[in-house]
Design a protein around this motif. Structure first.
Motif, PDB file in Angstrom:
ATOM      1  N   PRO A  59       0.808  -1.232   0.000  1.00  0.00           N
ATOM      2  CA  PRO A  59       0.000   0.000   0.000  1.00  0.00           C
ATOM      3  C   PRO A  59       0.840   1.281   0.000  1.00  0.00           C
ATOM      4  N   ILE A  60       1.973   1.283   0.690  1.00  0.00           N
ATOM      5  CA  ILE A  60       2.804   2.496   0.708  1.00  0.00           C
ATOM      6  C   ILE A  60       3.387   2.757  -0.674  1.00  0.00           C
ATOM      7  N   TRP A  61       3.839   1.704  -1.352  1.00  0.00           N
ATOM      8  CA  TRP A  61       4.355   1.878  -2.706  1.00  0.00           C
ATOM      9  C   TRP A  61       3.260   2.366  -3.640  1.00  0.00           C
ATOM     10  N   LEU A  62       2.044   1.842  -3.476  1.00  0.00           N
ATOM     11  CA  LEU A  62       0.933   2.294  -4.306  1.00  0.00           C
ATOM     12  C   LEU A  62       0.602   3.759  -4.041  1.00  0.00           C
ATOM     13  N   ALA A  63       0.708   4.193  -2.776  1.00  0.00           N
ATOM     14  CA  ALA A  63       0.505   5.609  -2.466  1.00  0.00           C
ATOM     15  C   ALA A  63       1.546   6.465  -3.182  1.00  0.00           C
ATOM     16  N   GLY A  64       2.783   5.984  -3.196  1.00  0.00           N
ATOM     17  CA  GLY A  64       3.821   6.687  -3.934  1.00  0.00           C
ATOM     18  C   GLY A  64       3.543   6.712  -5.424  1.00  0.00           C
ATOM     19  N   TRP A  65       2.998   5.622  -5.940  1.00  0.00           N
ATOM     20  CA  TRP A  65       2.686   5.554  -7.370  1.00  0.00           C
ATOM     21  C   TRP A  65       1.596   6.558  -7.726  1.00  0.00           C
ATOM     22  N   PHE A  66       0.546   6.659  -6.917  1.00  0.00           N
ATOM     23  CA  PHE A  66      -0.518   7.626  -7.185  1.00  0.00           C
ATOM     24  C   PHE A  66      -0.004   9.061  -7.071  1.00  0.00           C
ATOM     25  N   THR A  67       0.897   9.299  -6.115  1.00  0.00           N
ATOM     26  CA  THR A  67       1.514  10.622  -6.006  1.00  0.00           C
ATOM     27  C   THR A  67       2.332  10.928  -7.252  1.00  0.00           C
ATOM     28  N   ASN A  68       3.031   9.918  -7.750  1.00  0.00           N
ATOM     29  CA  ASN A  68       3.802  10.072  -8.973  1.00  0.00           C
ATOM     30  C   ASN A  68       2.893  10.364 -10.170  1.00  0.00           C
ATOM     31  N   LEU A  69       1.748   9.689 -10.208  1.00  0.00           N
ATOM     32  CA  LEU A  69       0.784   9.916 -11.286  1.00  0.00           C
ATOM     33  C   LEU A  69       0.270  11.354 -11.254  1.00  0.00           C
ATOM     34  N   LEU A  70      -0.018  11.852 -10.049  1.00  0.00           N
ATOM     35  CA  LEU A  70      -0.457  13.241  -9.919  1.00  0.00           C
ATOM     36  C   LEU A  70       0.647  14.197 -10.364  1.00  0.00           C
ATOM     37  N   GLY A  71       1.890  13.843 -10.044  1.00  0.00           N
ATOM     38  CA  GLY A  71       3.012  14.652 -10.500  1.00  0.00           C
ATOM     39  C   GLY A  71       3.085  14.720 -12.018  1.00  0.00           C
ATOM     40  N   PHE A  72       2.806  13.587 -12.701  1.00  0.00           N
ATOM     41  CA  PHE A  72       2.808  13.581 -14.155  1.00  0.00           C
ATOM     42  C   PHE A  72       1.705  14.488 -14.715  1.00  0.00           C
ATOM     43  N   VAL A  73       0.556  14.517 -14.049  1.00  0.00           N
ATOM     44  CA  VAL A  73      -0.539  15.381 -14.508  1.00  0.00           C
ATOM     45  C   VAL A  73      -0.126  16.853 -14.402  1.00  0.00           C
ATOM     46  N   VAL A  74       0.450  17.218 -13.263  1.00  0.00           N
ATOM     47  CA  VAL A  74       0.901  18.604 -13.081  1.00  0.00           C
ATOM     48  C   VAL A  74       2.037  18.930 -14.049  1.00  0.00           C
ATOM     49  N   GLN A  75       2.928  17.972 -14.270  1.00  0.00           N
ATOM     50  CA  GLN A  75       4.009  18.172 -15.234  1.00  0.00           C
ATOM     51  C   GLN A  75       3.449  18.404 -16.637  1.00  0.00           C
ATOM     52  N   ALA A  76       2.409  17.649 -17.009  1.00  0.00           N
ATOM     53  CA  ALA A  76       1.788  17.835 -18.326  1.00  0.00           C
ATOM     54  C   ALA A  76       1.206  19.238 -18.457  1.00  0.00           C
ATOM     55  N   ALA A  77       0.593  19.724 -17.382  1.00  0.00           N
ATOM     56  CA  ALA A  77       0.059  21.086 -17.416  1.00  0.00           C
ATOM     57  C   ALA A  77       1.181  22.115 -17.566  1.00  0.00           C
ATOM     58  N   ALA A  78       2.292  21.875 -16.868  1.00  0.00           N
ATOM     59  CA  ALA A  78       3.433  22.779 -16.985  1.00  0.00           C
ATOM     60  C   ALA A  78       4.003  22.764 -18.399  1.00  0.00           C
ATOM     61  N   LEU A  79       4.089  21.573 -19.005  1.00  0.00           N
ATOM     62  CA  LEU A  79       4.621  21.471 -20.364  1.00  0.00           C
ATOM     63  C   LEU A  79       3.690  22.115 -21.383  1.00  0.00           C
ATOM     64  N   HIS A  80       2.404  22.117 -21.084  1.00  0.00           N
ATOM     65  CA  HIS A  80       1.466  22.805 -21.973  1.00  0.00           C
ATOM     66  C   HIS A  80       1.674  24.315 -21.921  1.00  0.00           C
ATOM     67  N   GLU A  81       2.017  24.829 -20.752  1.00  0.00           N
ATOM     68  CA  GLU A  81       2.207  26.271 -20.585  1.00  0.00           C
ATOM     69  C   GLU A  81       3.596  26.738 -21.001  1.00  0.00           C
ATOM     70  N   GLY A  82       4.581  25.842 -21.008  1.00  0.00           N
ATOM     71  CA  GLY A  82       5.945  26.235 -21.340  1.00  0.00           C
ATOM     72  C   GLY A  82       6.643  25.155 -22.139  1.00  0.00           C
ATOM     73  N   SER A  83       7.885  25.392 -22.473  1.00  0.00           N
ATOM     74  CA  SER A  83       8.639  24.451 -23.305  1.00  0.00           C
ATOM     75  C   SER A  83       9.259  23.353 -22.459  1.00  0.00           C
TER      76      SER A  83
END
Length: 328
Positions: A59-83
């Motif tokens: 479960p702790i690793w899965l929590a880290g995985w979901f946090t990582n997934l959220l990070g990818f979503v925010v990263q995608a938003a950042a890449l949309h706004e910048g290079s």
């Protein structure tokens, strides 16, 4: 530009939290099941897949995985706004956030080398963001160049994984981490293409286009290699190699694979070189912190001398590899 910077920093924090959770579980699982010796042997893919199968039940690793997934979503938003060349180097700040997280786990105050790393990375990021022309703010992708870059990256990652097989733990972790960093750099390029497809062409066009599928392959490969590097126990080498490779490769990809104007004035080039030097030295300093080095302590003599064998000694006992480990 400033929204892209803010989102990039948030993504860095989420990736730091994810790495803290996942590395903690990956190292304990690999040690308990003797996967460390298998990962350093001549066959890498089979023990990596076996390790991932064990981790997804924690479960702790899965929590880290979901946090990582959220990070990818925010990263995608950042890449949309910048290079890519702007956003990806900002992700080196995940070490800034990882430092207080790691010292909190260890219940101690940061030491001098950790504060030094924080100051150097902060100075490098500030120089990178604030000096004009250093970071291209936007650019249209040249898909032909993206395909060529992806093929080159795939060949290089395969060569790195092949070269890591049977090597001493320190070298093994470094080579695998460089491969993971290249995968994540390529994922950033593909993520920008996929996000632009989704927002401008719709879901159907995105599903019929190739960048999304290549993004899944690149990201999955990077995550698997990352877990393998974490599990070997050479965390300092893994953190330094992965964190340095990702922004450097991303910056080059962001300039070469997109129609952007690279820095050309003497001042901008000097600022870029200075920023890169500060980031690299800061990453190296933080990767040598006591908390990061702690998982390396037990196997340091063995790691620096020869490759691990599938049988290792734990507490004076010889532990044989088990195909059906009990995670407790």
């Amino acid at each position: 530009m400033y929204l892209a910077v803010a989102l990039g920093l948030v993504a860095g924090f989420l990736f730091a939290a994810s790495a803290s959770l996942q590395q903690h579980v990956a190292r304990r699982t690999a040690t308990a099941t003797n996967t460390v010796g298998e990962l350093a042997g001549k066959s890498i893919l089979r023990p990596l897949v076996a390790l991932i199968r064990r981790l997804v039940r924690h479960p702790i690793w899965l929590a880290g995985w979901f946090t990582n997934l959220l990070g990818f979503v925010v990263q995608a938003a950042a890449l949309h706004e910048g290079s890519v060349a702007l956003v990806q180097p900002l992700l080196v700040t995940q070490l800034l956030f990882a430092m207080p997280l790691s010292t909190a786990w260890a219940r101690r105050w940061p030491v001098f080398v950790e504060w030094l790393g924080v100051v150097l990375i902060s100075g490098g990021v500030a120089t990178f963001v604030l000096v004009r022309e250093v970071a291209p703010a936007a650019g249209e992708a040249n898909r032909g160049r993206v395909v060529l870059a992806g093929l080159c990256a795939a060949v290089l990652v395969a060569l790195l994984v092949w070269a890591a097989a049977g090597r001493p733990q320190l070298l093994h972790a470094t080579l695998v981490s460089v491969g993971a960093g290249l995968c994540f750099a390529m994922s950033a390029v593909l993520m920008k293409l996929t996000t632009d497809d989704l927002l401008h062409r719709g879901v159907l066009a995105t599903a019929l286009d190739w960048p999304g599928y290549c993004l899944a392959v690149s990201t999955l490969t990077g995550l698997v290699l990352e877990q393998g590097a974490f599990a070997t126990g050479s965390l300092s080498a893994a953190v330094a190699a992965m964190t340095i490779t990702n922004p450097l490769a991303s910056y080059l990809l962001g300039v070469l694979a997109f129609r952007v104007k690279p820095p050309s004035s003497p001042g901008a080039l000097a600022a870029l070189a200075g920023s890169g030097a500060l980031l690299i030295v800061g990453v190296a300093a933080l990767s040598r912190s006591p908390t990061v080095r702690k998982p390396d302590a037990e196997g340091e003599t063995r790691r620096d001398s020869e490759p691990l064998e599938p049988t290792q000694r734990y507490g004076g006992q010889v532990a044989e590899p088990s195909s059906t480990p009990d995670l407790g």
